[in-house]
Design an enzyme around this catalytic site. Sequence first.
Site, PDB file in Angstrom:
ATOM      1  N   ASP A   1       0.880  -1.163   0.000  1.00 21.07           N
ATOM      2  CA  ASP A   1       0.000   0.000   0.000  1.00 21.07           C
ATOM      3  C   ASP A   1       0.922   1.219   0.000  1.00 21.07           C
ATOM      4  O   ASP A   1       1.668   1.437   0.971  1.00 21.07           O
ATOM      5  CB  ASP A   1      -0.873  -0.042   1.268  1.00 21.07           C
ATOM      6  CG  ASP A   1      -1.848   1.124   1.332  1.00 21.07           C
ATOM      7  OD1 ASP A   1      -1.561   2.174   0.719  1.00 21.07           O
ATOM      8  OD2 ASP A   1      -2.872   0.986   2.015  1.00 21.07           O
TER       9      ASP A   1
ATOM     10  N   SER B   1      -3.153  14.232 -13.645  1.00 21.20           N
ATOM     11  CA  SER B   1      -4.451  14.224 -14.320  1.00 21.20           C
ATOM     12  C   SER B   1      -4.691  15.650 -14.794  1.00 21.20           C
ATOM     13  O   SER B   1      -4.107  16.597 -14.254  1.00 21.20           O
ATOM     14  CB  SER B   1      -5.519  13.821 -13.296  1.00 21.20           C
ATOM     15  OG  SER B   1      -6.800  14.293 -13.676  1.00 21.20           O
TER      16      SER B   1
ATOM     17  N   LYS C   1      -3.956  16.009  -7.119  1.00 18.94           N
ATOM     18  CA  LYS C   1      -3.162  16.081  -8.355  1.00 18.94           C
ATOM     19  C   LYS C   1      -2.468  17.442  -8.466  1.00 18.94           C
ATOM     20  O   LYS C   1      -1.364  17.532  -8.989  1.00 18.94           O
ATOM     21  CB  LYS C   1      -4.049  15.789  -9.571  1.00 18.94           C
ATOM     22  CG  LYS C   1      -4.641  14.358  -9.567  1.00 18.94           C
ATOM     23  CD  LYS C   1      -3.576  13.266  -9.555  1.00 18.94           C
ATOM     24  CE  LYS C   1      -4.150  11.861  -9.709  1.00 18.94           C
ATOM     25  NZ  LYS C   1      -3.117  10.807  -9.764  1.00 18.94           N
TER      26      LYS C   1
ATOM     27  N   TYR D   1      -9.817  14.990  -5.221  1.00 18.90           N
ATOM     28  CA  TYR D   1      -8.927  14.339  -6.198  1.00 18.90           C
ATOM     29  C   TYR D   1      -8.096  15.404  -6.921  1.00 18.90           C
ATOM     30  O   TYR D   1      -6.875  15.273  -7.049  1.00 18.90           O
ATOM     31  CB  TYR D   1      -9.776  13.545  -7.186  1.00 18.90           C
ATOM     32  CG  TYR D   1      -9.008  12.858  -8.313  1.00 18.90           C
ATOM     33  CD1 TYR D   1      -8.213  11.744  -8.055  1.00 18.90           C
ATOM     34  CD2 TYR D   1      -9.102  13.310  -9.623  1.00 18.90           C
ATOM     35  CE1 TYR D   1      -7.526  11.105  -9.083  1.00 18.90           C
ATOM     36  CE2 TYR D   1      -8.424  12.679 -10.655  1.00 18.90           C
ATOM     37  CZ  TYR D   1      -7.641  11.572 -10.389  1.00 18.90           C
ATOM     38  OH  TYR D   1      -6.969  10.953 -11.414  1.00 18.90           O
ATOM     39  N   ALA D   2      -8.775  16.477  -7.376  1.00 20.20           N
ATOM     40  CA  ALA D   2      -8.057  17.559  -8.068  1.00 20.20           C
ATOM     41  C   ALA D   2      -7.002  18.160  -7.147  1.00 20.20           C
ATOM     42  O   ALA D   2      -5.893  18.486  -7.589  1.00 20.20           O
ATOM     43  CB  ALA D   2      -9.036  18.628  -8.537  1.00 20.20           C
ATOM     44  N   ALA D   3      -7.343  18.281  -5.867  1.00 23.84           N
ATOM     45  CA  ALA D   3      -6.368  18.825  -4.910  1.00 23.84           C
ATOM     46  C   ALA D   3      -5.141  17.911  -4.816  1.00 23.84           C
ATOM     47  O   ALA D   3      -4.006  18.387  -4.753  1.00 23.84           O
ATOM     48  CB  ALA D   3      -7.022  18.994  -3.546  1.00 23.84           C
TER      49      ALA D   3
HETATM   50  N1  LIG Z   1      -8.313   6.585 -15.934  1.00 18.70           N
HETATM   51  C1  LIG Z   1      -8.365   7.902 -16.034  1.00 18.70           C
HETATM   52  O1  LIG Z   1      -9.303   8.459 -16.613  1.00 18.70           O
HETATM   53  C2  LIG Z   1      -7.258   8.735 -15.448  1.00 18.70           C
HETATM   54  C3  LIG Z   1      -7.179  10.062 -15.827  1.00 18.70           C
HETATM   55  C4  LIG Z   1      -6.178  10.862 -15.312  1.00 18.70           C
HETATM   56  C5  LIG Z   1      -5.272  10.337 -14.440  1.00 18.70           C
HETATM   57  N2  LIG Z   1      -5.352   9.028 -14.062  1.00 18.70           N
HETATM   58  C6  LIG Z   1      -4.366   8.517 -13.103  1.00 18.70           C
HETATM   59  O2  LIG Z   1      -3.751   7.379 -13.652  1.00 18.70           O
HETATM   60  C7  LIG Z   1      -3.262   6.563 -12.590  1.00 18.70           C
HETATM   61  C8  LIG Z   1      -3.641   5.115 -12.870  1.00 18.70           C
HETATM   62  O3  LIG Z   1      -5.051   4.984 -12.770  1.00 18.70           O
HETATM   63  P1  LIG Z   1      -5.924   4.029 -13.704  1.00 18.70           P
HETATM   64  O4  LIG Z   1      -6.841   4.893 -14.436  1.00 18.70           O
HETATM   65  O5  LIG Z   1      -5.074   3.069 -14.424  1.00 18.70           O
HETATM   66  O6  LIG Z   1      -6.816   3.311 -12.568  1.00 18.70           O
HETATM   67  P2  LIG Z   1      -6.941   1.800 -12.063  1.00 18.70           P
HETATM   68  O7  LIG Z   1      -7.210   0.885 -13.194  1.00 18.70           O
HETATM   69  O8  LIG Z   1      -7.895   1.838 -10.928  1.00 18.70           O
HETATM   70  O9  LIG Z   1      -5.478   1.529 -11.514  1.00 18.70           O
HETATM   71  C9  LIG Z   1      -5.023   2.125 -10.317  1.00 18.70           C
HETATM   72  C10 LIG Z   1      -3.816   1.352  -9.823  1.00 18.70           C
HETATM   73  O10 LIG Z   1      -3.366   1.925  -8.580  1.00 18.70           O
HETATM   74  C11 LIG Z   1      -3.243   0.878  -7.629  1.00 18.70           C
HETATM   75  N3  LIG Z   1      -3.483   1.373  -6.287  1.00 18.70           N
HETATM   76  C12 LIG Z   1      -4.592   1.993  -5.809  1.00 18.70           C
HETATM   77  N4  LIG Z   1      -4.448   2.257  -4.513  1.00 18.70           N
HETATM   78  C13 LIG Z   1      -3.222   1.805  -4.160  1.00 18.70           C
HETATM   79  C14 LIG Z   1      -2.490   1.779  -2.933  1.00 18.70           C
HETATM   80  N5  LIG Z   1      -2.976   2.290  -1.803  1.00 18.70           N
HETATM   81  N6  LIG Z   1      -1.258   1.229  -2.934  1.00 18.70           N
HETATM   82  C15 LIG Z   1      -0.734   0.698  -4.065  1.00 18.70           C
HETATM   83  N7  LIG Z   1      -1.370   0.692  -5.244  1.00 18.70           N
HETATM   84  C16 LIG Z   1      -2.598   1.228  -5.266  1.00 18.70           C
HETATM   85  C17 LIG Z   1      -4.276  -0.154  -8.051  1.00 18.70           C
HETATM   86  O11 LIG Z   1      -3.935  -1.441  -7.609  1.00 18.70           O
HETATM   87  P3  LIG Z   1      -4.481  -2.199  -6.296  1.00 18.70           P
HETATM   88  O12 LIG Z   1      -5.945  -1.925  -6.197  1.00 18.70           O
HETATM   89  O13 LIG Z   1      -4.121  -3.619  -6.592  1.00 18.70           O
HETATM   90  O14 LIG Z   1      -3.689  -1.644  -5.172  1.00 18.70           O
HETATM   91  C18 LIG Z   1      -4.133  -0.104  -9.576  1.00 18.70           C
HETATM   92  O15 LIG Z   1      -3.050  -0.895  -9.973  1.00 18.70           O
HETATM   93  C19 LIG Z   1      -3.864   7.145 -11.315  1.00 18.70           C
HETATM   94  O16 LIG Z   1      -2.889   7.903 -10.639  1.00 18.70           O
HETATM   95  C20 LIG Z   1      -4.971   8.039 -11.803  1.00 18.70           C
HETATM   96  O17 LIG Z   1      -5.262   9.094 -10.917  1.00 18.70           O
HETATM   97  C21 LIG Z   1      -6.318   8.227 -14.562  1.00 18.70           C
END
Ligand SMILES: NC(=O)c1ccc[n+]([C@@H]2O[C@H](COP(=O)([O-])OP(=O)(O)OC[C@H]3O[C@@H](n4cnc5c(N)ncnc54)[C@H](OP(=O)(O)O)[C@@H]3O)[C@@H](O)[C@H]2O)c1
Length: 267
Positions: free
Chosen positions: A63, A142, A159, A155-157
């Site tokens: 984590d 983001s 990022k 969330y925005a905060a």
């Molecule tokens: N998808 C979008 O539209 C979008 C847009 C802008 C930015 N982002 C950013 O892109 C990044 C990846 O997100 P995603 O869209 O690929 O979402 P996702 O499919 O939910 O993947 C998030 C990843 O973070 C891991 N995670 C969450 N909490 C964690 C913790 N406490 N410790 C360790 N790992 C943790 C999750 O794995 P576990 O649950 O196995 O821990 C998963 O591997 C994020 O930072 C997100 O804010 C996404």
Amino acid sequence: MNTFRNKVVVLTGASSGIGKALALQLADQGAKLVLAARDLTKLQETEALCVKKGAQTHVVSLDVSVREACSALIRETIETFGQLDVLINNAGVTMWARFDEITAPETLLRLMEVNFWGSVWCTYYALPHLKQSKGRVVGVASLTGKTGVPTRSIYAATKHAMAGFFDSLRIELAESGVDITMIYPGFVQSEIRGRAIGPDGKAIGDSPVKEREVMTAEACARQILVATAARKRELVMTTRGKLGLWIKLIAPRLVDNIARKAIETGK
Ligand SMILES: NC(=O)c1ccc[n+]([C@@H]2O[C@H](COP(=O)([O-])OP(=O)(O)OC[C@H]3O[C@@H](n4cnc5c(N)ncnc54)[C@H](OP(=O)(O)O)[C@@H]3O)[C@@H](O)[C@H]2O)c1
């Protein structure tokens, strides 16, 4: 691209979405991968796909909000591969709720602990090794790290906090050979929205976004790796995101309306 061949990459959030896509593309490019997230089973699925592509891998279930776990992640990386070249801070969680409708405000602390502090802790422990390798740090933020978006206030905060931290660190590290690339994606297909914290503090379940109409995780990962390889300062994704930066300078209310519309239409 040869940039990542034999480079040791620590990738958080490797169990799904953008992180999983990054892992597979880095495996294609010959990187040695340390795959980190909480869900060991899903991490092992990512690992198996990377190994099939010939990659050397190491899996760490952690984590990222736990400082000691981030320290152990970097220690294990050095014990396993002897060096660290790239740290990709990608693990993240989101929310989908108006601030004035939230009934479980304590659950929002988690967003800052994971998105911001998780990135800070991993970077803190990785830095001595990255200085040795003249390596790279990536922060996956983001578009909400550039401008406010309704239903995403905290969330925005987180990022914006990432942007402030990494932009400051970049200046401190200017002479060190370590480069920082900040990533600002728009909507990307992933599991993040189904798991988003809703008004009652529980996961909302169904994504309010038209997932099929937004960028794929694979396309997002490709752009991230090109920017990282080039040691770019930052990458703002989507035409809307790029134009929005300029429009905000002269007509910020127009950008507010674009953000509102994106949330209302789910794309
Ligand atoms: N998808 C979008 O539209 C979008 C847009 C802008 C930015 N982002 C950013 O892109 C990044 C990846 O997100 P995603 O869209 O690929 O979402 P996702 O499919 O939910 O993947 C998030 C990843 O973070 C891991 N995670 C969450 N909490 C964690 C913790 N406490 N410790 C360790 N790992 C943790 C999750 O794995 P576990 O649950 O196995 O821990 C998963 O591997 C994020 O930072 C997100 O804010 C996404």
